[in-house]
Motif scaffolding. Structure first.
Motif, PDB file in Angstrom:
ATOM      1  N   SER A 181       0.827  -1.211   0.000  1.00 50.53           N
ATOM      2  CA  SER A 181       0.000   0.000   0.000  1.00 50.53           C
ATOM      3  C   SER A 181       0.863   1.264   0.000  1.00 50.53           C
ATOM      4  O   SER A 181       0.334   2.372   0.068  1.00 50.53           O
ATOM      5  CB  SER A 181      -0.931   0.013   1.220  1.00 50.53           C
ATOM      6  N   ALA A 182       2.178   1.100  -0.083  1.00 47.79           N
ATOM      7  CA  ALA A 182       3.103   2.236  -0.098  1.00 47.79           C
ATOM      8  C   ALA A 182       3.100   2.890  -1.475  1.00 47.79           C
ATOM      9  O   ALA A 182       2.476   2.384  -2.420  1.00 47.79           O
ATOM     10  CB  ALA A 182       4.506   1.756   0.269  1.00 47.79           C
ATOM     11  N   PRO A 183       3.777   4.026  -1.642  1.00 43.59           N
ATOM     12  CA  PRO A 183       3.883   4.656  -2.973  1.00 43.59           C
ATOM     13  C   PRO A 183       4.463   3.697  -4.004  1.00 43.59           C
ATOM     14  O   PRO A 183       5.176   2.738  -3.668  1.00 43.59           O
ATOM     15  CB  PRO A 183       4.838   5.838  -2.720  1.00 43.59           C
ATOM     16  N   ARG A 184       4.176   3.970  -5.272  1.00 47.78           N
ATOM     17  CA  ARG A 184       4.574   3.061  -6.343  1.00 47.78           C
ATOM     18  C   ARG A 184       6.077   2.809  -6.379  1.00 47.78           C
ATOM     19  O   ARG A 184       6.527   1.706  -6.689  1.00 47.78           O
ATOM     20  CB  ARG A 184       4.105   3.607  -7.692  1.00 47.78           C
ATOM     21  N   SER A 185       6.867   3.828  -6.099  1.00 45.69           N
ATOM     22  CA  SER A 185       8.312   3.661  -6.140  1.00 45.69           C
ATOM     23  C   SER A 185       8.773   2.638  -5.105  1.00 45.69           C
ATOM     24  O   SER A 185       9.645   1.797  -5.377  1.00 45.69           O
ATOM     25  CB  SER A 185       9.008   5.005  -5.894  1.00 45.69           C
ATOM     26  N   ASP A 186       8.198   2.682  -3.900  1.00 46.95           N
ATOM     27  CA  ASP A 186       8.556   1.710  -2.861  1.00 46.95           C
ATOM     28  C   ASP A 186       8.091   0.307  -3.234  1.00 46.95           C
ATOM     29  O   ASP A 186       8.794  -0.685  -2.986  1.00 46.95           O
ATOM     30  CB  ASP A 186       7.948   2.122  -1.520  1.00 46.95           C
ATOM     31  N   ARG A 187       6.906   0.222  -3.820  1.00 44.29           N
ATOM     32  CA  ARG A 187       6.411  -1.093  -4.269  1.00 44.29           C
ATOM     33  C   ARG A 187       7.323  -1.669  -5.348  1.00 44.29           C
ATOM     34  O   ARG A 187       7.586  -2.869  -5.373  1.00 44.29           O
ATOM     35  CB  ARG A 187       4.975  -0.985  -4.784  1.00 44.29           C
ATOM     36  N   ALA A 188       7.803  -0.800  -6.230  1.00 41.36           N
ATOM     37  CA  ALA A 188       8.683  -1.262  -7.307  1.00 41.36           C
ATOM     38  C   ALA A 188       9.978  -1.835  -6.747  1.00 41.36           C
ATOM     39  O   ALA A 188      10.426  -2.916  -7.157  1.00 41.36           O
ATOM     40  CB  ALA A 188       8.987  -0.110  -8.266  1.00 41.36           C
ATOM     41  N   VAL A 189      10.581  -1.144  -5.787  1.00 44.73           N
ATOM     42  CA  VAL A 189      11.814  -1.629  -5.167  1.00 44.73           C
ATOM     43  C   VAL A 189      11.560  -2.956  -4.464  1.00 44.73           C
ATOM     44  O   VAL A 189      12.344  -3.907  -4.584  1.00 44.73           O
ATOM     45  CB  VAL A 189      12.372  -0.590  -4.179  1.00 44.73           C
ATOM     46  N   LEU A 190      10.469  -3.042  -3.724  1.00 48.65           N
ATOM     47  CA  LEU A 190      10.116  -4.263  -3.000  1.00 48.65           C
ATOM     48  C   LEU A 190       9.976  -5.453  -3.938  1.00 48.65           C
ATOM     49  O   LEU A 190      10.592  -6.512  -3.734  1.00 48.65           O
ATOM     50  CB  LEU A 190       8.816  -4.037  -2.230  1.00 48.65           C
ATOM     51  N   LEU A 191       9.166  -5.291  -4.975  1.00 51.14           N
ATOM     52  CA  LEU A 191       8.856  -6.413  -5.857  1.00 51.14           C
ATOM     53  C   LEU A 191      10.043  -6.803  -6.734  1.00 51.14           C
ATOM     54  O   LEU A 191      10.293  -7.993  -6.952  1.00 51.14           O
ATOM     55  CB  LEU A 191       7.642  -6.064  -6.728  1.00 51.14           C
ATOM     56  N   VAL A 192      10.773  -5.817  -7.245  1.00 49.80           N
ATOM     57  CA  VAL A 192      11.939  -6.126  -8.074  1.00 49.80           C
ATOM     58  C   VAL A 192      12.987  -6.877  -7.263  1.00 49.80           C
ATOM     59  O   VAL A 192      13.535  -7.890  -7.718  1.00 49.80           O
ATOM     60  CB  VAL A 192      12.531  -4.825  -8.672  1.00 49.80           C
ATOM     61  N   THR A 193      13.249  -6.407  -6.047  1.00 45.97           N
ATOM     62  CA  THR A 193      14.232  -7.083  -5.201  1.00 45.97           C
ATOM     63  C   THR A 193      13.763  -8.489  -4.852  1.00 45.97           C
ATOM     64  O   THR A 193      14.551  -9.454  -4.884  1.00 45.97           O
ATOM     65  CB  THR A 193      14.473  -6.279  -3.912  1.00 45.97           C
ATOM     66  N   PHE A 194      12.498  -8.637  -4.534  1.00 48.86           N
ATOM     67  CA  PHE A 194      11.946  -9.951  -4.178  1.00 48.86           C
ATOM     68  C   PHE A 194      12.047 -10.922  -5.348  1.00 48.86           C
ATOM     69  O   PHE A 194      12.540 -12.054  -5.195  1.00 48.86           O
ATOM     70  CB  PHE A 194      10.486  -9.794  -3.747  1.00 48.86           C
ATOM     71  N   VAL A 195      11.607 -10.499  -6.522  1.00 47.43           N
ATOM     72  CA  VAL A 195      11.599 -11.388  -7.694  1.00 47.43           C
ATOM     73  C   VAL A 195      13.025 -11.768  -8.092  1.00 47.43           C
ATOM     74  O   VAL A 195      13.312 -12.937  -8.373  1.00 47.43           O
ATOM     75  CB  VAL A 195      10.867 -10.711  -8.869  1.00 47.43           C
ATOM     76  N   LEU A 196      13.940 -10.803  -8.108  1.00 51.59           N
ATOM     77  CA  LEU A 196      15.320 -11.106  -8.489  1.00 51.59           C
ATOM     78  C   LEU A 196      15.990 -12.023  -7.465  1.00 51.59           C
ATOM     79  O   LEU A 196      16.799 -12.876  -7.835  1.00 51.59           O
ATOM     80  CB  LEU A 196      16.120  -9.805  -8.635  1.00 51.59           C
ATOM     81  N   THR A 197      15.671 -11.853  -6.193  1.00 51.01           N
ATOM     82  CA  THR A 197      16.237 -12.734  -5.169  1.00 51.01           C
ATOM     83  C   THR A 197      15.808 -14.177  -5.401  1.00 51.01           C
ATOM     84  O   THR A 197      16.623 -15.101  -5.326  1.00 51.01           O
ATOM     85  CB  THR A 197      15.803 -12.285  -3.767  1.00 51.01           C
TER      86      THR A 197
END
Length: 569
Positions: free
Chosen positions: A384-400
């Motif tokens: 539910s955070a701003p889009r930029s924070d969601r992008a960092v979260l999901l990109v880091t999660f998927v790449l991990t």
């Protein structure tokens, strides 16, 4: 006669003085000793099965997890900058350590960890402890949750007792292989694993103070021994646990190995720094104390070096074990030191019994660890955070999960930095003076002299205000200001009272702006420049370029000077 200078300032000595010495200077009495003793024993009971399970999950033998808890656990508390830090192997390292061991063997892991230890020492001496705290929270949550998914996936085979010769390394291939072999599930193995998991979860729900991991693993071991259940144990796979610490050994060094392991070593150092400081901050929040971040990094570096020299794996501060220690009554770092001593005693006295520990029960322990690491509520909340924070979260999660932890951290950091700069650029405004004067009048919160001009803006004078940090993300926008004017004015006033900081790109943009204005016969005045920008301007020669007379304290003084310049060019 002048006073002889000391070799090291007192402030620097205090910065790297371990918290153990600080606590001992305060006085160490019986109540403190009693609290540390109980806490150390409690955490040792929790850490004992966990250390073995993390060793197995990391692709090494369970005894290496114990060596880590003993050696690194003692040194982190002995030398660290936190009163309550409990160190040892953690789930954060599982993926990195497993990959290094598979590609370079245990000797490669030793070399990578030694390099990481040196990096941590340098980080501490360079006082990077505060800098590491600024790693974005979505990035930390993303790779932590990703690691949790990988740990969970790696334990399915042992949890179900699947008959598989090998488990694919890739995430999707691994789950496809599990699906293909689901028919080979071994009933007794699944029963032991599920029973251990149930005991841990029930105790966590109804008896949270009890050592659920140890009770679950011990109960499973007794059951397997008493009933002669055909499940794999530590003894059947690894041949048991040694009852002594190994002698220190140094790995063979070569430049080729060093360069090949440089990136994994940095990942180990990064994770050790982040995890330890996060754990120390959690301890501070629970106790109201403050840790020494740079001293903590030094301790982590020394502890990691010693850990692998004595046959261990990378170590860092363990948040759950640190919290357990605090809740059990820990008062000083002695609790962490005692936790390591107790684990050593357990290993010396009960090593033969460890051979009966069933691997399915340790798989259940690691699945609980994976759930704890996943931080599912925090992950969901960040969606539910701003889009930029969601992008960092999901990109880091998927790449991990899909690619590699090192790549995930690198891409996550770059993405977070770019999005941060974009955000800063959006909040930094370069607007016309009249527009911003109206805003100033509305907010009414500025007590600077002349914040709102008391005289009208004369003809031939343009006023623009820069609001926010003036760095390379917004510097190029200044060139658009001149192009917005239909006719070059006689005087440009740049109001900079709302610019707290400026960087080299901002200075370069201002320099080019001033030169461009002067080519068109326009004089530039800077109004209300704050100390940091003024210092940088002076150091980089912009004050000389503009001229000291063109720096004015406030907008009224700027308009007075501009009126004179407009009338008498």
């Amino acid at each position: 006669m002048s006073e002889r200078p000391t070799f090291m300032p007192a402030r620097l000595i205090n910065l790297f003085t371990p918290k153990l010495l600080v606590c001992l200077k305060e006085g160490y009495d019986l109540p403190r000793g009693r609290g540390d003793l109980i806490a150390g024993l409690t955490v040792a009971i929790v850490a004992l099965p966990l250390a073995m399970a993390l060793g197995i999950a990391s692709g090494v033998t369970p005894d290496r997890g114990l060596f880590t808890a003993i050696v690194a656990g003692f040194l982190i508390s002995f030398l660290g900058g936190s009163r309550f830090q409990i160190g040892g192997p953690t789930g954060a390292f599982v993926v990195v350590v497993y990959n290094i061991v598979q590609q370079h063997g245990y000797d490669g892991l030793v070399l990578a960890t030694l390099m990481a230890g040196v990096m941590l020492l340098l980080f501490g001496l360079a006082r990077f402890g505060v800098v590491i705290k600024y790693i974005p929270y979505p990035l930390v949550t993303g790779f932590t949750s990703g690691i949790a998914v990988i740990i969970f996936s790696s334990q399915v085979k042992d949890f179900l007792g699947l008959r598989m010769e090998s488990v694919p390394a890739e995430f999707f291939e691994k789950w496809v292989a599990y699906g293909e072999h689901i028919g080979t599930t071994h009933g007794p193995t699944l029963a032991v694993a599920a029973g251990t998991l149930a005991v841990i979860l029930v105790l966590r729900r109804f008896r949270p103070g009890w050592p659920g991991f140890l009770i679950g693993v011990t109960g499973a071991s007794v059951l397997v021994w008493a009933l002669g259940m055909p499940v794999e144990t530590i003894g059947s796979r690894f041949g048991g646990i040694p009852s002594t610490l190994p002698s220190p050994q140094f790995p063979a060094l070569s430049w080729g190995k060093v360069t090949a392991l440089l990136q994994p070593a940095f990942t180990i150092a990064f994770l050790a720094g982040i995890e330890s400081l996060l754990s120390a901050m959690v301890a501070d929040g629970m106790t109201g104390r403050r840790h020494k971040s740079n001293c903590e990094l030094l301790a982590q570096g020394i502890a990691n070096i010693a850990s692998v020299l004595f046959g261990g794996i990378p170590a860092t501060g363990a948040i759950a074990r640190t919290a357990t220690s605090i809740k059990s009554g820990a008062q000083t770092p002695v609790a962490g030191m005692l936790h390591a001593v107790f684990i050593l005693l357990f290993m010396l006295l009960f090593a033969p019994l460890a051979s009966w520990i069933p691997l399915p029960s340790l798989a259940a322990v690691l699945m609980v660890v994976a759930w704890n690491m996943s931080e599912a509520p925090h992950f969901i909340h960040l969606m539910s955070a701003p889009r930029s924070d969601r992008a960092v979260l999901l990109v880091t999660f998927v790449l991990t999960v899909m690619v590699d932890l090192t790549v995930a951290i690198e891409v996550g950091m770059v993405l977070a930095s770019i999005l941060f700069m974009r955000r800063m650029a959006e909040v930094t405004e370069i607007g016309t003076g009249i527009h911003l004067i109206d805003e100033d009048a509305e907010d009414g919160g500025d007590d600077h002299v002349g914040a709102i001009p008391t005289t009208p803006i004369p003809d031939g004078v343009e006023v623009f205000q820069i609001s926010g940090p003036f760095f390379f993300g917004v510097a190029t926008r200044l060139s658009e200001v001149f192009e917005q004017t239909h006719k070059p004015p006689r005087v440009f006033i740049l109001r900079m009272r709302l610019v707290p900081v400026i960087d080299a790109s901002g200075i370069q943009a201002l320099t080019e702006f001033v030169r461009r204005c002067r080519k068109h016969g326009t004089e530039v005045l800077l109004s209300g420049v704050q100390p940091q920008p003024m210092q940088v301007m002076g150091r980089m020669g912009l004050c000389h370029e503009i001229g000291e007379d063109n720096f004015v304290p406030n907008i009224d003084a700027a308009l007075t000077t501009a009126r004179t310049l407009a009338v008498h060019p």
